[in-house]
Write a protein that holds these residues in place. Structure first.
Motif, PDB file in Angstrom:
ATOM      1  N   ALA A 287     104.167 -17.602  78.558  1.00 18.23           N
ATOM      2  CA  ALA A 287     105.137 -17.421  77.478  1.00 18.23           C
ATOM      3  C   ALA A 287     106.440 -16.970  78.120  1.00 18.23           C
ATOM      4  CB  ALA A 287     104.651 -16.407  76.457  1.00 18.23           C
TER       5      ALA A 287
ATOM      6  N   ASP B  57     107.890 -13.255  71.325  1.00 15.58           N
ATOM      7  CA  ASP B  57     107.212 -13.875  70.188  1.00 15.58           C
ATOM      8  C   ASP B  57     106.620 -15.246  70.498  1.00 15.58           C
ATOM      9  OD1 ASP B  57     109.743 -12.477  68.057  1.00 15.58           O
ATOM     10  OD2 ASP B  57     107.801 -11.630  68.609  1.00 15.58           O
ATOM     11  N   ASP B  58     106.827 -15.749  71.703  1.00 19.19           N
ATOM     12  CA  ASP B  58     106.169 -16.993  72.120  1.00 19.19           C
ATOM     13  C   ASP B  58     104.669 -16.761  72.178  1.00 19.19           C
ATOM     14  OD1 ASP B  58     108.222 -18.858  74.532  1.00 19.19           O
ATOM     15  OD2 ASP B  58     108.272 -18.695  72.344  1.00 19.19           O
ATOM     16  N   LYS B  59     103.909 -17.783  71.821  1.00 21.13           N
ATOM     17  CA  LYS B  59     102.459 -17.733  71.992  1.00 21.13           C
ATOM     18  C   LYS B  59     102.066 -18.804  72.992  1.00 21.13           C
ATOM     19  CE  LYS B  59      99.483 -17.146  68.581  1.00 21.13           C
ATOM     20  NZ  LYS B  59      98.635 -17.392  67.375  1.00 21.13           N
TER      21      LYS B  59
ATOM     22  N   SER C  92      98.976 -20.855  74.889  1.00 18.43           N
ATOM     23  CA  SER C  92      97.595 -21.191  74.570  1.00 18.43           C
ATOM     24  C   SER C  92      97.100 -22.290  75.482  1.00 18.43           C
ATOM     25  CB  SER C  92      97.457 -21.618  73.105  1.00 18.43           C
ATOM     26  OG  SER C  92      98.227 -22.768  72.852  1.00 18.43           O
TER      27      SER C  92
ATOM     28  N   GLU D  30      94.506 -17.571  73.986  1.00 18.86           N
ATOM     29  CA  GLU D  30      95.849 -17.361  73.456  1.00 18.86           C
ATOM     30  C   GLU D  30      96.373 -16.005  73.897  1.00 18.86           C
ATOM     31  OE1 GLU D  30      95.677 -19.655  69.138  1.00 18.86           O
ATOM     32  OE2 GLU D  30      95.501 -17.468  69.221  1.00 18.86           O
TER      33      GLU D  30
ATOM     34  N   THR E 227     100.178 -13.618  73.016  1.00 17.32           N
ATOM     35  CA  THR E 227     101.491 -13.579  72.388  1.00 17.32           C
ATOM     36  C   THR E 227     102.363 -12.552  73.091  1.00 17.32           C
ATOM     37  OG1 THR E 227     100.555 -14.197  70.252  1.00 17.32           O
ATOM     38  CG2 THR E 227     102.754 -13.194  70.242  1.00 17.32           C
ATOM     39  N   TYR E 228     103.576 -12.950  73.421  1.00 19.29           N
ATOM     40  CA  TYR E 228     104.562 -12.116  74.111  1.00 19.29           C
ATOM     41  C   TYR E 228     105.143 -11.138  73.098  1.00 19.29           C
ATOM     42  CZ  TYR E 228     108.685 -11.516  77.268  1.00 19.29           C
ATOM     43  OH  TYR E 228     109.665 -11.049  78.103  1.00 19.29           O
ATOM     44  N   ARG E 229     104.776  -9.851  73.210  1.00 14.24           N
ATOM     45  CA  ARG E 229     105.243  -8.809  72.285  1.00 14.24           C
ATOM     46  C   ARG E 229     106.229  -7.913  73.015  1.00 14.24           C
ATOM     47  NH1 ARG E 229     103.770 -10.929  67.491  1.00 14.24           N
ATOM     48  NH2 ARG E 229     101.496 -11.099  67.238  1.00 14.24           N
TER      49      ARG E 229
END
Lengths: 111, 117
Positions: A50, A54-56, A58, A63, A65-67
């Motif tokens: 990512a 917010d990119d996910k 997979s 999976e 998610t970039y937090r």
């Protein structure tokens, strides 16, 4: 400096169980984030990536998610298989440079 | 497409001896990396080359480690003299230089497992 912290392993699960491997990071700027996997007897392979908040990413049912708000990139899979047994590394890149890796988490999936 | 090639795959030496590792990256990849992976840890960068120039060697123990990438293709990493704490897997990786990308995928070789006795 940059750093990546992963949950310690080994993580032992039964087939079809849900998987989470936690990863948090410290970095200057806005890094790209990666999960690499090392299967027994094989080299490191990119699993997913990512490149912005917010990119996910997979791949193969995994999976992450970039937090940015929690500086995390946790790896998840809904139903693990025996063939997913491997060592998983979280890593970051702050701009087309060398990767900074976490210490790795060994996953063992039992039939 | 052939992957990153490394040799030898395994090496056992006595402390204070010398050892060299070889890496042939994927054809056309401009960037080459050497990482050290100690048992139970993640890989740590030793040196990064862009073509035949050094981009980053800040974590290379230069009193005993040296690396070169002549002609911008294959590379050699040398340790002289080796210490017990050099026991590790030495990984070579390469990546293309893609214009406009914020990241470049790194492709890893199988590694050389070094044991220093």
């Amino acid at each position: 400096g940059n750093s990546v912290t992963q949950m310690e392993g080994p993580v032992t699960l039964s087939e079809e169980a849900f998987l989470t491997i936690n990863c948090t990071y410290t970095a200057t700027g806005y890094p790209s984030l990666f999960w690499y996997v090392q299967y027994p007897g094989e080299g490191l392979q990119l699993l997913l990536k990512a490149t912005k908040a917010d990119d996910k990413g997979s791949n193969k049912g995994f999976e992450a998610t970039y937090r940015k708000e929690t500086t995390s990139f946790h790896l998840e899979k809904g139903s693990v298989q025996v063939s997913d047994s491997a060592v998983y590394f979280c890593a970051l890149d702050t701009g087309r440079r060398a990767l900074t890796f976490g210490s790795g988490t060994r996953l063992q999936v039992q039939p | 497409e052939a992957g990153v090639a490394q040799s030898p795959r395994y090496k056992i030496i006595e402390k204070r001896q010398s050892v060299a590792f070889w890496c042939n990256p994927i054809s056309g990849h401009a960037t080459l990396y050497w990482y050290q992976q100690i048992l139970g840890q993640g890989p740590k960068l030793l040196i990064q080359f862009q073509n035949n120039g050094v981009v980053d060697d800040s974590q290379l123990p230069k009193d005993r480690f040296s690396a070169e990438r002549l002609k911008g293709v294959d590379s050699t990493l040398k340790i002289q003299p080796a210490k017990l704490e050099d026991s590790a897997v030495y990984l070579c990786a390469s990546s293309p230089q893609l214009a406009g990308e914020v990241w470049n995928e790194q492709f890893f070789g199988p590694g050389t497992r070094l044991t220093v006795l």
